[in-house]
Structure formats: structure tokens, C-alpha cells
Design a protein around this motif. Sequence first.
Motif, mmCIF file in Angstrom:
data_model
loop_
_atom_site.group_PDB
_atom_site.id
_atom_site.type_symbol
_atom_site.label_atom_id
_atom_site.label_comp_id
_atom_site.label_asym_id
_atom_site.label_seq_id
_atom_site.Cartn_x
_atom_site.Cartn_y
_atom_site.Cartn_z
ATOM 1 N N ILE A 1 -137.222 -124.901 -58.722
ATOM 2 C CA ILE A 1 -137.149 -125.308 -57.325
ATOM 3 C C ILE A 1 -137.658 -126.738 -57.225
ATOM 4 N N ASP A 2 -136.853 -127.609 -56.664
ATOM 5 C CA ASP A 2 -137.222 -129.012 -56.517
ATOM 6 C C ASP A 2 -138.279 -129.148 -55.418
ATOM 7 N N GLY A 3 -139.477 -129.560 -55.807
ATOM 8 C CA GLY A 3 -140.555 -129.730 -54.846
ATOM 9 C C GLY A 3 -140.852 -131.178 -54.531
ATOM 10 N N SER A 4 -139.938 -132.070 -54.830
ATOM 11 C CA SER A 4 -140.213 -133.504 -54.691
ATOM 12 C C SER A 4 -140.429 -133.932 -53.243
ATOM 13 N N ALA A 5 -139.971 -133.132 -52.287
ATOM 14 C CA ALA A 5 -140.189 -133.458 -50.870
ATOM 15 C C ALA A 5 -141.360 -132.683 -50.280
ATOM 16 N N TRP A 6 -142.149 -132.034 -51.150
ATOM 17 C CA TRP A 6 -143.179 -131.117 -50.659
ATOM 18 C C TRP A 6 -144.599 -131.560 -51.014
ATOM 19 N N ILE A 7 -145.522 -131.196 -50.123
ATOM 20 C CA ILE A 7 -146.930 -131.015 -50.467
ATOM 21 C C ILE A 7 -147.115 -129.520 -50.641
ATOM 22 N N VAL A 8 -147.591 -129.105 -51.796
ATOM 23 C CA VAL A 8 -147.834 -127.684 -52.050
ATOM 24 C C VAL A 8 -149.342 -127.434 -52.051
ATOM 25 N N ALA A 9 -149.760 -126.479 -51.268
ATOM 26 C CA ALA A 9 -151.181 -126.127 -51.139
ATOM 27 C C ALA A 9 -151.335 -124.621 -51.265
ATOM 28 N N PRO A 10 -152.542 -124.147 -51.535
ATOM 29 C CA PRO A 10 -152.737 -122.694 -51.518
ATOM 30 C C PRO A 10 -152.536 -122.158 -50.108
ATOM 31 N N GLY A 11 -152.040 -120.941 -50.007
ATOM 32 C CA GLY A 11 -151.878 -120.321 -48.692
ATOM 33 C C GLY A 11 -153.215 -120.159 -48.000
ATOM 34 N N PHE A 12 -153.187 -120.237 -46.681
ATOM 35 C CA PHE A 12 -154.405 -120.074 -45.901
ATOM 36 C C PHE A 12 -154.863 -118.614 -45.924
ATOM 37 N N VAL A 13 -156.168 -118.424 -45.758
ATOM 38 C CA VAL A 13 -156.759 -117.085 -45.722
ATOM 39 C C VAL A 13 -157.468 -116.928 -44.387
ATOM 40 N N ASP A 14 -156.938 -116.063 -43.551
ATOM 41 C CA ASP A 14 -157.505 -115.786 -42.226
ATOM 42 C C ASP A 14 -158.401 -114.565 -42.348
ATOM 43 N N THR A 15 -159.687 -114.727 -42.028
ATOM 44 C CA THR A 15 -160.651 -113.667 -42.314
ATOM 45 C C THR A 15 -161.006 -112.797 -41.105
ATOM 46 N N HIS A 16 -160.218 -112.928 -40.010
ATOM 47 C CA HIS A 16 -160.552 -112.120 -38.821
ATOM 48 C C HIS A 16 -159.486 -112.361 -37.764
ATOM 49 N N ARG A 17 -158.485 -111.467 -37.704
ATOM 50 C CA ARG A 17 -157.415 -111.608 -36.709
ATOM 51 C C ARG A 17 -157.116 -110.236 -36.110
ATOM 52 N N HIS A 18 -157.139 -110.132 -34.792
ATOM 53 C CA HIS A 18 -156.799 -108.889 -34.108
ATOM 54 C C HIS A 18 -155.294 -108.884 -33.844
ATOM 55 N N THR A 19 -154.512 -108.497 -34.853
ATOM 56 C CA THR A 19 -153.065 -108.623 -34.703
ATOM 57 C C THR A 19 -152.509 -107.666 -33.662
ATOM 58 N N TRP A 20 -153.226 -106.596 -33.355
ATOM 59 C CA TRP A 20 -152.704 -105.653 -32.372
ATOM 60 C C TRP A 20 -152.607 -106.274 -30.978
ATOM 61 N N LEU A 21 -153.200 -107.456 -30.802
ATOM 62 C CA LEU A 21 -153.136 -108.157 -29.522
ATOM 63 C C LEU A 21 -152.053 -109.240 -29.496
ATOM 64 N N SER A 22 -151.317 -109.403 -30.585
ATOM 65 C CA SER A 22 -150.344 -110.496 -30.655
ATOM 66 C C SER A 22 -149.210 -110.341 -29.651
ATOM 67 N N ALA A 23 -148.884 -109.110 -29.258
ATOM 68 C CA ALA A 23 -147.790 -108.903 -28.311
ATOM 69 C C ALA A 23 -148.156 -109.335 -26.892
ATOM 70 N N ILE A 24 -149.433 -109.574 -26.625
ATOM 71 C CA ILE A 24 -149.840 -110.043 -25.291
ATOM 72 C C ILE A 24 -150.521 -111.410 -25.424
ATOM 73 N N ARG A 25 -149.931 -112.243 -26.254
ATOM 74 C CA ARG A 25 -150.467 -113.571 -26.530
ATOM 75 C C ARG A 25 -150.652 -114.423 -25.268
ATOM 76 N N HIS A 26 -151.695 -115.262 -25.333
ATOM 77 C CA HIS A 26 -151.888 -116.360 -24.390
ATOM 78 C C HIS A 26 -151.949 -115.885 -22.939
ATOM 79 N N SER A 27 -152.441 -114.663 -22.753
ATOM 80 C CA SER A 27 -152.455 -114.065 -21.421
ATOM 81 C C SER A 27 -153.816 -114.128 -20.739
ATOM 82 N N TYR A 28 -154.877 -114.461 -21.493
ATOM 83 C CA TYR A 28 -156.219 -114.443 -20.929
ATOM 84 C C TYR A 28 -156.995 -115.723 -21.216
#
Length: 447
Positions: free
Chosen positions: A51-78
Motif C-alpha cells: 500500500i502506497d503511504g507516500s501521501a500519509w502520516i501514519v500514527a498508532p490508533g488512538f485509545v479511548d479509556t472511557h466512553r459511554h457509547t450507549w448514549l451516542s444515539a442522543i448526541r449533543h442533546s444536553y
Amino acid sequence: MSTASRLLITDATIVSVDPGIGVVPVGDIAVEDGVITAVGPGQPREGAIVIDGSAWIVAPGFVDTHRHTWLSAIRHSYGDVDPLRYFKEVLGGAGPRYSPEDVYAATRLGAVSALSSGTTTLMDWAHIQNTPDHADAGLAALTESGIRSIYGHGWPMTTDGAWTSSSELRHPDDIWRLADIIDGQERTSLALAARGPEMAVADVWEHELRLARELGIRTSVHVGAYAPNARARAVEAYAQRGLLSDDMTFVHCSNTSDEEIAMLAEAGATVSLGVHCELNSQGIGDVPLDRLLAHGVRPSLSGDNETKCAGDMFTQMRSLFAYYRSWVGGRHSSIADPHPLTLQDMLEFATIEGARAVGLQDSIGSITPGKQADLICLRHDDLNIAPVTDPVAAIVLGAHEGNIDTVFVAGEQLKSGGRMIRADSAETVRLALEAQQRLYPEWDLRP
């Protein structure tokens, strides 16, 4: 694209977050069976999918250590309202109404959107264990998305005690069943999302922590989030009972005392900052980064609760860096000589420190031979970050989800050309919208 036995990303700018490798201006990343085998220029191409990565910055994936995903369906409401209203209407009102289908839809949206924005590992703080079916739905959504996940088994939003182990809502014994389901899964592990001394009586929070240790899993707990609760001194309560240890992550710590920060630092515990939510939540207190750094605690970052903030890690890094510079520069800090903060620190908080907080520092968090190929590839010729003179600065100060061309988890390509591959984005949004309409029919904006 399925995981290739041998994959080679060539000619990329590599931000490794590995102190022995550093930033490689032009180099290759070799991957075999989902594991990084070599980093540097001139890797052999024979037998590899190149895979040609010449146009990329490659970094390790981010690690999110605390996300309440069950609330994602009511985003930005409060975001505009008092936190007490959020507690009443969401945790007390909507939470008990959530069906397993709602949990699935919201968790799927949270996980897929996290992947799209570069988060390859997610600690899903799932305090929506209304029934065992709710837990199964959340786990299914995480697994199907392809994200590397830590399922943080929390407590029910219901209060009838019908299926819990006591009328005091002790942690459901269903966690043992989940441990059996998760055991052996490559990308999913289990943690305990505990109530802690600021949310429960001693018999309950001690029981939860001991349960986690019987299972050999980590514990994450909210502490010091709101000033009235600071009197509980949760960290001190664990320490007094000899329970404070390095298998614990404390979330927020906004009103946690300096003495307690010293205690958790000595114990080797970690801290997760949900920066954007902490800054947006009236009454939560100051982000304690200066006090954490003064005690040698390097935090991880989290997207926390998308009803009140943005969940992506670019927002967390940028918000924290600006906040800290303003806080220290404005002489608001109680620390006599605050620790200097760099953009490299911010990227480490979002990657290797996150890996440490979920117990996976030997497997993820940096682009290092022997670690999993969890990688994000950003286009460095996009208008908002070009021309790139410092790739770390470009990621922390300028980049956003739209710059991410490709995402790999364990060598599997889950996003390519800016589009999700495994997950159907339109279907994901449709399911989340249907869940939102069931939970809050008065929010329907359709004509």
C-alpha cells in the motif's frame, strides 16, 4: 479488506510514539498476521500486499479509556443544560426505557464513529446493564464494528432490583457469563465499570472491586467529578481498606485532593480525563492535569459522554493542550513550578498512556515491532494541515476525522479512502436515529 498475511505500507511519514524509533520522515511498516514486524525504510516487498503511504502520516490508533457509547444515539442533546437536568432526564428518565435494540444501535454508532475518527481501541463504559440482553446487545455491536474494545460492565439504569444480586443493586453476577463469552476473543476484553465510594455504600463498592479481582480484570471508577461528592474522598477510601492498586483507572479526578493523587500515583493507578466533557460540564471542576503531572501521573484521554461533548480524540488533545497552556500561563495553577507540556505529550496521552490504562501497553499504543497493527493514516496534503513541517503538531493541532484516509485494527483495514468498510455507515445512522425516535419522539425534526 480482510487481514492479509503480509502487508507493507511504504514511503509514509511514521509517527511511531516509540522512543526508540521516533518520527521516521519516509519509511515502511511491515505487518504479518496483524502484527507489526518491522518499521523503517527499505523493507522487502516480495509476497506482500503493498500500500502506497507516500501521501500519509501514519500514527498508532488512538485509545479511548472511557466512553459511554450507549448514549451516542442522543448526541449533543444536553450541552446547554445543567448537569442535574441531564442526570434526571437521561440517567433517571431515558436509561430505564432503553431496550436491547437501543443499546445495540447506540453502541454501534459510537464504535463505528470512533473508528472513523481514529480511535482503534475503546473502553466502553456501559452502565446500561438493565438485563443480560442489554449486555449482549452492546457486546454484539462492539464485536461487529471491528474495533478493539474493553467492555466496561457497569450497573443497571433500572432500580427495581429484579435481576440484580441484592436490593442494593450490587454488581450483577451476569458478569461471570460475559467473562465466559469474551474469553478467547481477539479484540474484546472485559473490565468493571464500578460505582465507587462516591456512588454506593461500602458493602457495594468493595464487593464490586473484589469481584473484578476474582475475574482478573481492571476496574474503572468515576471520582471527584462534582464538588459536593469530593467529600467522599474515594481514592482515600480505597487506600484505607488496602484496596488501592495498579489495576484501577480513576476517571475525572477534578476535585480529587492532592493527597489522594499522591496515593494513586504511589499505587501505580492510572487516570482518564474526559477533557471536552469536563470543560463543558458546569460544576465538574477544573481539569487536574497540572496536579497529576506534578505527581508523575500521565493521564489517558476519553470521549466520555457525547450528549455533552465531542467524542473524538482530536478534540480531547486540542482542548487539553489549550486549556493547560491557558491555565498555567494565567497563573491559575496551585503548583509552584508546573510541568512543561508538549504536543508529543498530548499524542502520548491519546495512545500509549491509553494503552497503559487498559492494560494493553505491550500490545498497542505505539508503532513498534511485535505490537498489533492498529494504525491510522492521515493525508498530509489536505488543505487544513499542509504543508506539514512537524507531523506530531499537525496531528494534535490541526487534524480531524476528515483527514483520516485509512484505519487498520490488527492489520484489518476498516476504513479506506475515507469510507468505512466493514460497517455500513448509512445503516448505522439509520438504526441510531430509530433508537433516538423511540427514546425521545419529541425530538423528531422531520417535517
